[in-house]
Design an enzyme around this catalytic site. Structure first.
Site, PDB file in Angstrom:
ATOM      1  N   THR A  80       6.616  10.203   8.704  1.00 50.93           N
ATOM      2  CA  THR A  80       6.401  10.333   7.259  1.00 50.93           C
ATOM      3  C   THR A  80       6.650   9.003   6.560  1.00 50.93           C
ATOM      4  O   THR A  80       5.912   8.628   5.641  1.00 50.93           O
ATOM      5  CB  THR A  80       7.333  11.412   6.675  1.00 50.93           C
ATOM      6  OG1 THR A  80       7.073  12.660   7.314  1.00 50.93           O
ATOM      7  CG2 THR A  80       7.104  11.575   5.174  1.00 50.93           C
ATOM      8  N   TRP A  83       3.771   6.688   7.380  1.00 54.38           N
ATOM      9  CA  TRP A  83       2.575   7.149   6.666  1.00 54.38           C
ATOM     10  C   TRP A  83       2.452   6.481   5.294  1.00 54.38           C
ATOM     11  O   TRP A  83       1.348   6.189   4.829  1.00 54.38           O
ATOM     12  CB  TRP A  83       2.614   8.665   6.513  1.00 54.38           C
ATOM     13  CG  TRP A  83       1.434   9.251   5.797  1.00 54.38           C
ATOM     14  CD1 TRP A  83       0.243   9.642   6.341  1.00 54.38           C
ATOM     15  CD2 TRP A  83       1.329   9.522   4.394  1.00 54.38           C
ATOM     16  NE1 TRP A  83      -0.594  10.144   5.366  1.00 54.38           N
ATOM     17  CE2 TRP A  83       0.048  10.073   4.165  1.00 54.38           C
ATOM     18  CE3 TRP A  83       2.182   9.342   3.303  1.00 54.38           C
ATOM     19  CZ2 TRP A  83      -0.391  10.453   2.899  1.00 54.38           C
ATOM     20  CZ3 TRP A  83       1.758   9.725   2.045  1.00 54.38           C
ATOM     21  CH2 TRP A  83       0.479  10.271   1.848  1.00 54.38           C
ATOM     22  N   HIS A  84       3.596   6.212   4.649  1.00 54.28           N
ATOM     23  CA  HIS A  84       3.569   5.613   3.315  1.00 54.28           C
ATOM     24  C   HIS A  84       3.273   4.119   3.361  1.00 54.28           C
ATOM     25  O   HIS A  84       2.851   3.542   2.358  1.00 54.28           O
ATOM     26  CB  HIS A  84       4.902   5.843   2.597  1.00 54.28           C
ATOM     27  CG  HIS A  84       5.052   7.227   2.049  1.00 54.28           C
ATOM     28  ND1 HIS A  84       5.472   8.290   2.817  1.00 54.28           N
ATOM     29  CD2 HIS A  84       4.819   7.722   0.802  1.00 54.28           C
ATOM     30  CE1 HIS A  84       5.496   9.379   2.070  1.00 54.28           C
ATOM     31  NE2 HIS A  84       5.110   9.065   0.847  1.00 54.28           N
ATOM     32  N   GLY A  85       3.496   3.472   4.490  1.00 55.12           N
ATOM     33  CA  GLY A  85       3.197   2.052   4.580  1.00 55.12           C
ATOM     34  C   GLY A  85       3.941   1.402   5.729  1.00 55.12           C
ATOM     35  O   GLY A  85       4.998   1.883   6.153  1.00 55.12           O
TER      36      GLY A  85
END
Length: 277
Positions: A80, A83-85
């Protein structure tokens, strides 16, 4: 961040309804959460559902040994974060929540049930405020400085005065946003329906708010659903009062739209906050 992200999710839901599509709710008043576990049931529901269905469950979920279950949680939250960067602050943010959820599910939540609701809510605020600090700070060397600022070391407005920051101009908006981040308006609507002879407000909110598969607009902005909740023998004056409240809600929404458009037109360029990710 909440109103930026939740706002464009609600826009997508509303635009979809115009074309006949029914999208699921993506935010469910996350800032009323009393734990990290509850927060992530209410924040970015579509992301949580994706990782649950396509990562957590295929790994075995909680239907395996205790160690494997805890490992599954950490893997999901590590992914997770990524996933954001591709940055260390996002990875650390994901691992922070993974570790915290492990602690809550194995030990903390059961003990927190003995605490007053206000104490649990303050704990929830502290958790996601600290989480956003990890999420936002790209330079680790400034992390402690930001943490001290959150603790009030530099005063209420930092090293500048409220006048220099024009903070006075933002307080009305901040207070309005704080009110809108709670289910106060749906609760008031439910109380009016209850007073007119409809179902109890407590039961209504329990059915309307927690379900992640409810639409954001279901039962909140639809005056017709308010009227349908009334008994057949409800007196005409009660029906008029409920219908009038629905009209007031519609007018209030239109006023907010107008004020938002004026604010955008009068302001300077403000990039969409999630362009970072």
């Amino acid at each position: 961040m909440y109103f930026d992200f939740s706002g464009y999710s609600d826009m997508a839901i509303g635009l979809g309804m115009m074309f006949g599509f029914r999208y699921l709710r993506n935010f469910n008043y996350p800032y009323i959460a009393k734990s990290a576990t509850e927060f992530w049931r209410r924040w970015h529901i579509s992301l949580g559902s994706f990782f649950r269905d396509y990562v957590y469950i295929p790994l075995g979920g909680n239907r395996c040994g205790r160690r494997r279950w805890l490992l599954n949680l950490m893997v999901v939250w590590g992914l997770t974060g990524v996933w954001h960067g591709a940055a260390w602050n996002f990875v650390l943010w994901g691992l922070f929540y993974g570790l915290l959820l492990v602690v809550e599910k194995t030990w903390l939540l059961e003990r927190m049930e003995r605490l007053p609701s206000l104490a649990r809510h303050l704990y929830g605020i502290a958790v996601f405020t600290f989480g956003w600090l990890i999420f936002w700070i790209e330079d680790p060397s400034t992390f402690v400085e930001y943490l001290l600022a959150l603790g009030g070391v530099f005063g209420a407005t930092g090293t500048s005065t409220a006048w220099e920051l024009n903070a006075w101009a933002f307080w009305p908006v901040l207070l309005l946003c704080a009110l809108a981040s709670t289910p106060v308006l749906p609760w008031l609507r439910a109380k009016v329906v209850e007073r007119a002879g409809g179902p109890s407000a407590q039961g209504f909110l329990e059915n309307d708010l927690p379900g992640e598969r409810h639409l954001s607009v279901d039962g909140i902005c639809d005056a017709q659903s308010w009227l349908e909740a009334l008994p057949a023998d409800a007196c005409p004056s009660d029906r008029v009062a409920v219908n009038a409240l629905g009209v007031v809600a519609d007018v209030g929404a239109l006023v907010l739209i107008a004020l938002s458009v004026l604010g955008v037109v009068a302001g300077t360029f403000n990039p969409f906050i999630y362009f970072r990710f």
